[in-house]
Design a protein around this motif. Structure first.
Motif, PDB file in Angstrom:
ATOM      1  N   SER A  13       0.831  -1.215   0.000  1.00  0.00           N
ATOM      2  CA  SER A  13       0.000   0.000   0.000  1.00  0.00           C
ATOM      3  C   SER A  13       0.859   1.256   0.000  1.00  0.00           C
ATOM      4  CB  SER A  13      -0.915  -0.002   1.225  1.00  0.00           C
ATOM      5  OG  SER A  13      -1.781  -1.107   1.215  1.00  0.00           O
ATOM      6  N   ILE A  14       1.902   1.255   0.830  1.00  0.00           N
ATOM      7  CA  ILE A  14       2.773   2.425   0.905  1.00  0.00           C
ATOM      8  C   ILE A  14       3.514   2.636  -0.407  1.00  0.00           C
ATOM      9  CG2 ILE A  14       4.822   3.376   2.043  1.00  0.00           C
ATOM     10  CD1 ILE A  14       3.857   1.997   4.612  1.00  0.00           C
ATOM     11  N   LEU A  15       4.015   1.549  -0.981  1.00  0.00           N
ATOM     12  CA  LEU A  15       4.712   1.663  -2.270  1.00  0.00           C
ATOM     13  C   LEU A  15       3.757   2.151  -3.357  1.00  0.00           C
ATOM     14  CD1 LEU A  15       6.929  -1.572  -2.279  1.00  0.00           C
ATOM     15  CD2 LEU A  15       7.681   0.799  -2.024  1.00  0.00           C
ATOM     16  N   ALA A  16       2.520   1.661  -3.337  1.00  0.00           N
ATOM     17  CA  ALA A  16       1.537   2.099  -4.337  1.00  0.00           C
ATOM     18  C   ALA A  16       1.254   3.589  -4.211  1.00  0.00           C
ATOM     19  CB  ALA A  16       0.242   1.299  -4.166  1.00  0.00           C
ATOM     20  N   LEU A  17       1.138   4.081  -2.991  1.00  0.00           N
ATOM     21  CA  LEU A  17       0.901   5.512  -2.795  1.00  0.00           C
ATOM     22  C   LEU A  17       2.053   6.351  -3.329  1.00  0.00           C
ATOM     23  CD1 LEU A  17      -0.578   5.513   0.841  1.00  0.00           C
ATOM     24  CD2 LEU A  17      -1.795   6.067  -1.272  1.00  0.00           C
ATOM     25  N   VAL A  18       3.278   5.926  -3.041  1.00  0.00           N
ATOM     26  CA  VAL A  18       4.450   6.687  -3.508  1.00  0.00           C
ATOM     27  C   VAL A  18       4.513   6.705  -5.030  1.00  0.00           C
ATOM     28  CG1 VAL A  18       6.964   6.766  -3.536  1.00  0.00           C
ATOM     29  CG2 VAL A  18       5.774   6.230  -1.410  1.00  0.00           C
ATOM     30  N   VAL A  19       4.314   5.545  -5.645  1.00  0.00           N
ATOM     31  CA  VAL A  19       4.421   5.460  -7.112  1.00  0.00           C
ATOM     32  C   VAL A  19       3.305   6.245  -7.784  1.00  0.00           C
ATOM     33  CG1 VAL A  19       4.275   3.902  -9.084  1.00  0.00           C
ATOM     34  CG2 VAL A  19       5.647   3.260  -7.099  1.00  0.00           C
ATOM     35  N   LEU A  20       2.074   6.064  -7.326  1.00  0.00           N
ATOM     36  CA  LEU A  20       0.932   6.708  -7.980  1.00  0.00           C
ATOM     37  C   LEU A  20       0.953   8.226  -7.814  1.00  0.00           C
ATOM     38  CD1 LEU A  20      -1.889   4.188  -7.003  1.00  0.00           C
ATOM     39  CD2 LEU A  20      -0.837   4.487  -9.254  1.00  0.00           C
ATOM     40  N   ILE A  21       1.347   8.695  -6.622  1.00  0.00           N
ATOM     41  CA  ILE A  21       1.328  10.143  -6.375  1.00  0.00           C
ATOM     42  C   ILE A  21       2.590  10.809  -6.910  1.00  0.00           C
ATOM     43  CG2 ILE A  21       1.297  11.940  -4.596  1.00  0.00           C
ATOM     44  CD1 ILE A  21      -0.346  10.038  -2.866  1.00  0.00           C
ATOM     45  N   LEU A  24       3.455   8.863 -11.064  1.00  0.00           N
ATOM     46  CA  LEU A  24       2.404   9.021 -12.067  1.00  0.00           C
ATOM     47  C   LEU A  24       1.623  10.325 -11.914  1.00  0.00           C
ATOM     48  CD1 LEU A  24       1.037   5.356 -12.208  1.00  0.00           C
ATOM     49  CD2 LEU A  24       2.870   6.438 -13.545  1.00  0.00           C
ATOM     50  N   ARG A  25       1.906  11.056 -10.813  1.00  0.00           N
ATOM     51  CA  ARG A  25       1.313  12.381 -10.578  1.00  0.00           C
ATOM     52  C   ARG A  25      -0.210  12.341 -10.546  1.00  0.00           C
ATOM     53  NH1 ARG A  25       5.191  15.345  -8.648  1.00  0.00           N
ATOM     54  NH2 ARG A  25       4.177  17.266  -9.345  1.00  0.00           N
ATOM     55  N   LEU A  26      -0.776  11.298  -9.942  1.00  0.00           N
ATOM     56  CA  LEU A  26      -2.218  11.228  -9.781  1.00  0.00           C
ATOM     57  C   LEU A  26      -2.650  12.075  -8.585  1.00  0.00           C
ATOM     58  CD1 LEU A  26      -2.934   7.430 -10.410  1.00  0.00           C
ATOM     59  CD2 LEU A  26      -2.970   9.320 -12.048  1.00  0.00           C
ATOM     60  N   ASN A  27      -3.920  12.456  -8.572  1.00  0.00           N
ATOM     61  CA  ASN A  27      -4.435  13.272  -7.477  1.00  0.00           C
ATOM     62  C   ASN A  27      -4.243  12.552  -6.141  1.00  0.00           C
ATOM     63  OD1 ASN A  27      -6.880  13.943  -5.559  1.00  0.00           O
ATOM     64  ND2 ASN A  27      -6.613  15.715  -6.898  1.00  0.00           N
ATOM     65  N   PRO A  28      -3.595  13.177  -5.161  1.00  0.00           N
ATOM     66  CA  PRO A  28      -3.302  12.485  -3.890  1.00  0.00           C
ATOM     67  C   PRO A  28      -4.539  12.003  -3.147  1.00  0.00           C
ATOM     68  CG  PRO A  28      -1.997  14.493  -4.084  1.00  0.00           C
ATOM     69  CD  PRO A  28      -2.997  14.523  -5.197  1.00  0.00           C
ATOM     70  N   PHE A  29      -5.603  12.811  -3.146  1.00  0.00           N
ATOM     71  CA  PHE A  29      -6.804  12.415  -2.417  1.00  0.00           C
ATOM     72  C   PHE A  29      -7.439  11.175  -3.038  1.00  0.00           C
ATOM     73  CE2 PHE A  29     -11.446  12.499  -1.983  1.00  0.00           C
ATOM     74  CZ  PHE A  29     -11.542  12.384  -0.605  1.00  0.00           C
ATOM     75  N   ILE A  30      -7.596  11.194  -4.361  1.00  0.00           N
ATOM     76  CA  ILE A  30      -8.200  10.046  -5.037  1.00  0.00           C
ATOM     77  C   ILE A  30      -7.323   8.805  -4.850  1.00  0.00           C
ATOM     78  CG2 ILE A  30      -8.827   9.110  -7.299  1.00  0.00           C
ATOM     79  CD1 ILE A  30      -9.634  11.921  -8.132  1.00  0.00           C
ATOM     80  N   THR A  31      -6.009   8.993  -4.903  1.00  0.00           N
ATOM     81  CA  THR A  31      -5.080   7.870  -4.738  1.00  0.00           C
ATOM     82  C   THR A  31      -5.201   7.269  -3.341  1.00  0.00           C
ATOM     83  OG1 THR A  31      -3.535   8.904  -6.281  1.00  0.00           O
ATOM     84  CG2 THR A  31      -2.666   7.179  -4.856  1.00  0.00           C
ATOM     85  N   LEU A  32      -5.220   8.112  -2.309  1.00  0.00           N
ATOM     86  CA  LEU A  32      -5.369   7.621  -0.941  1.00  0.00           C
ATOM     87  C   LEU A  32      -6.693   6.877  -0.765  1.00  0.00           C
ATOM     88  CD1 LEU A  32      -3.974  10.555   1.233  1.00  0.00           C
ATOM     89  CD2 LEU A  32      -3.365   8.148   1.500  1.00  0.00           C
ATOM     90  N   PHE A  33      -7.744   7.429  -1.341  1.00  0.00           N
ATOM     91  CA  PHE A  33      -9.050   6.792  -1.236  1.00  0.00           C
ATOM     92  C   PHE A  33      -9.049   5.429  -1.929  1.00  0.00           C
ATOM     93  CE2 PHE A  33     -13.320   6.075  -3.076  1.00  0.00           C
ATOM     94  CZ  PHE A  33     -14.055   5.974  -1.906  1.00  0.00           C
ATOM     95  N   ALA A  34      -8.531   5.388  -3.152  1.00  0.00           N
ATOM     96  CA  ALA A  34      -8.541   4.139  -3.918  1.00  0.00           C
ATOM     97  C   ALA A  34      -7.677   3.063  -3.261  1.00  0.00           C
ATOM     98  CB  ALA A  34      -8.056   4.406  -5.344  1.00  0.00           C
ATOM     99  N   VAL A  35      -6.467   3.437  -2.841  1.00  0.00           N
ATOM    100  CA  VAL A  35      -5.569   2.457  -2.210  1.00  0.00           C
ATOM    101  C   VAL A  35      -6.173   1.934  -0.911  1.00  0.00           C
ATOM    102  CG1 VAL A  35      -3.314   2.176  -1.091  1.00  0.00           C
ATOM    103  CG2 VAL A  35      -3.473   3.342  -3.293  1.00  0.00           C
ATOM    104  N   SER A  36      -6.819   2.815  -0.142  1.00  0.00           N
ATOM    105  CA  SER A  36      -7.447   2.396   1.113  1.00  0.00           C
ATOM    106  C   SER A  36      -8.548   1.368   0.858  1.00  0.00           C
ATOM    107  CB  SER A  36      -8.037   3.607   1.835  1.00  0.00           C
ATOM    108  OG  SER A  36      -7.050   4.555   2.139  1.00  0.00           O
ATOM    109  N   ILE A  37      -9.383   1.625  -0.152  1.00  0.00           N
ATOM    110  CA  ILE A  37     -10.486   0.716  -0.464  1.00  0.00           C
ATOM    111  C   ILE A  37      -9.961  -0.627  -0.946  1.00  0.00           C
ATOM    112  CG2 ILE A  37     -12.482   0.351  -1.949  1.00  0.00           C
ATOM    113  CD1 ILE A  37     -12.867   2.500   0.220  1.00  0.00           C
ATOM    114  N   ILE A  38      -8.968  -0.592  -1.837  1.00  0.00           N
ATOM    115  CA  ILE A  38      -8.408  -1.837  -2.386  1.00  0.00           C
ATOM    116  C   ILE A  38      -7.729  -2.653  -1.284  1.00  0.00           C
ATOM    117  CG2 ILE A  38      -6.658  -2.764  -3.951  1.00  0.00           C
ATOM    118  CD1 ILE A  38      -7.263  -0.350  -5.789  1.00  0.00           C
TER     119      ILE A  38
END
Length: 446
Positions: A13-21, A24-38
């Motif tokens: 989860s932590i690695l996914a947050l770092v890579v995606l935000i 890949l420069r994805l929106n941090p809020f959406i990324t945190l929400f999506a990773v949390s749900i998954i």
């Protein structure tokens, strides 16, 4: 849930947050929400409870931090527009010298941080850090990180901070001795994680992100007629004094009496900050010649840049709640308890694990001390005072992304996620490691 599976989930989860935000420069809020749900779904949580868990975590954090950020930002705006922040910056730099402003901010952070939570001390002092860095031409990280380190050290190691009082009760430690050892150990820890590391970080982590908050808190030129130093400092310290009095209400007045309830009410963090903010409208506003319309404009426009901060802080809380409700944090905590090691080290490690699992340092200290309290009661030769300190040190370790402070630091200082990991996460880990090492050294003499 197996321990290896839980560890893989947290790490992934932590690695996914770092890579995606960061990558890949994805929106941090959406990324945190999506990773949390998954994460929750993979962990086996029922699908109909996953979103509710995230909402509960986000709401719990925002219920406190959102109000603090809003009121603190308004107070900071009044400090900036009135020239109060410039007055403090000029006075501090004049006393400490331009080359030692980072040491001055560390001392200020230690004093202000004693009775208040980290988030409150931060929003009170960050406008001064912005202005002080600009006026003295000092890198912002060199000024802000020592302030943050001092606030974190007082939060973790020095009573009567509310977090350490939880551990004091669980371990039945002597408050006087805990304060003594907290100052002895906390001072060098604050120096290492503050001015020493702050200067190193400022040289190796250049700020590259545009920072709208910095522009908001810094005027091109200070006002000609600055408010007095005494009036400005009194406005900032008012919530600190109110919170300190509120925490001591039971010693001042009979519990459940009218006076006792009044002291608790005005000592509440939100009320104390609201009182100081409203006072600033007069002391730093109307009394300085600003109209009501101008003050209203200041308070409205300053809140816009904080919207993303509040969303990220809430999402971090939601991420932490998913780790708890999914059973991931319990699996990792149970693994720590199965390890046979010295109690000081076990208490520290348990606090670190709970910190990673839930994000909140206060929750980490409360949880770890409640688990270790009965164990300590059966042990001999272990200082309860040092148990308080190692538990506090572990509770701030790593500065994880499910901690509200991580996103607060990132957004206020205009950092990227990798820059926040290199600065704030390292700083928090320095406090945790050196706090443990100095406590182990002190155990030789107790």
């Amino acid at each position: 849930m197996s321990i290896p599976f839980a560890l893989c989930l947290v790490t992934g989860s932590i690695l996914a947050l770092v890579v995606l935000i960061a990558r890949l420069r994805l929106n941090p809020f959406i990324t945190l929400f999506a990773v949390s749900i998954i994460l929750a779904l993979i962990a086996g949580m029922p699908a109909d409870k996953v979103v509710g868990s995230f909402e509960a975590g986000a709401g719990h954090v925002l219920g406190h931090v959102g109000t603090v950020i809003a009121l603190g930002t308004m107070l900071g705006k009044m400090l900036t527009e009135s020239g109060g922040a410039d007055r403090i910056a000029l006075t501090v730099s004049g006393i400490a010298g331009r080359g030692r402003v980072d040491w001055a901010m560390m001392v200020i952070g230690l004093l202000v941080g004693l009775p208040v939570f980290f988030e409150i001390g931060f929003v009170l002092l960050i406008p001064i850090a912005f202005v002080l860095a600009e006026r003295t031409k000092t890198p912002l990280l060199q000024v802000a990180l020592p302030m943050g380190a001092a606030l974190s050290v007082t939060h973790a190691l020095i009573p009567p901070h509310p977090a350490t009082l939880l551990a004091l009760s669980a371990y039945h430690a002597n408050i006087g001795q805990t304060i003594f050892w907290g100052i002895i150990i906390g001072t060098p820890v604050a120096i290492i994680a503050g001015p020493v590391f702050g200067r190193f970080a400022a040289k190796h982590v250049p700020l590259t992100e545009h920072n709208p908050l910095a522009a908001q808190f810094i005027r091109a030129t200070p006002p000609e007629n600055l408010p007095s130093f005494a009036a400005t400092v009194a406005t900032i310290l008012l919530p600190v004094v109110l919170m300190f009095v509120g925490s001591s209400a039971d010693s001042i007045a009979k519990p459940h009496s009218s006076l006792n309830q009044a002291l608790h009410f005005f000592g509440n963090t939100d009320i104390a900050l609201a009182v100081a903010t409203v006072l600033s409208f007069y002391v730093l506003g109307l009394a300085r010649g600003f109209s009501r319309e101008t003050i209203l404009r200041f308070t409205n426009e300053c809140l816009a840049p904080t919207a993303l901060i509040m969303l990220l802080v809430g999402a971090g809380g939601g991420f932490g709640r998913e780790l708890i409700d999914s059973g991931v944090s319990k699996a990792i905590t149970d693994a720590a308890l199965g390890i046979h090691m010295p109690l000081l080290l076990l208490g520290w490690l348990l606090a670190v694990i709970v910190r990673v699992a839930c994000g909140s340092s206060t929750v980490s200290m409360a949880t770890a001390s409640s688990i270790m309290g009965p164990i300590l009661a059966q042990a001999h030769g272990v200082s309860p005072e040092l148990m308080v300190l190692v538990t506090g040190a572990g509770s701030v370790a790593l500065g994880p992304m499910n901690d509200a402070g991580f996103w607060q630091i990132k957004e206020y200082l205009g950092l990227t996620v990798p820059q926040t990991l290199k600065t704030w996460s390292v700083l928090e880990t320095l406090i945790a490691v050196f706090g443990l090492l100095f406590a182990l050294l002190a155990s030789v003499f107790i």
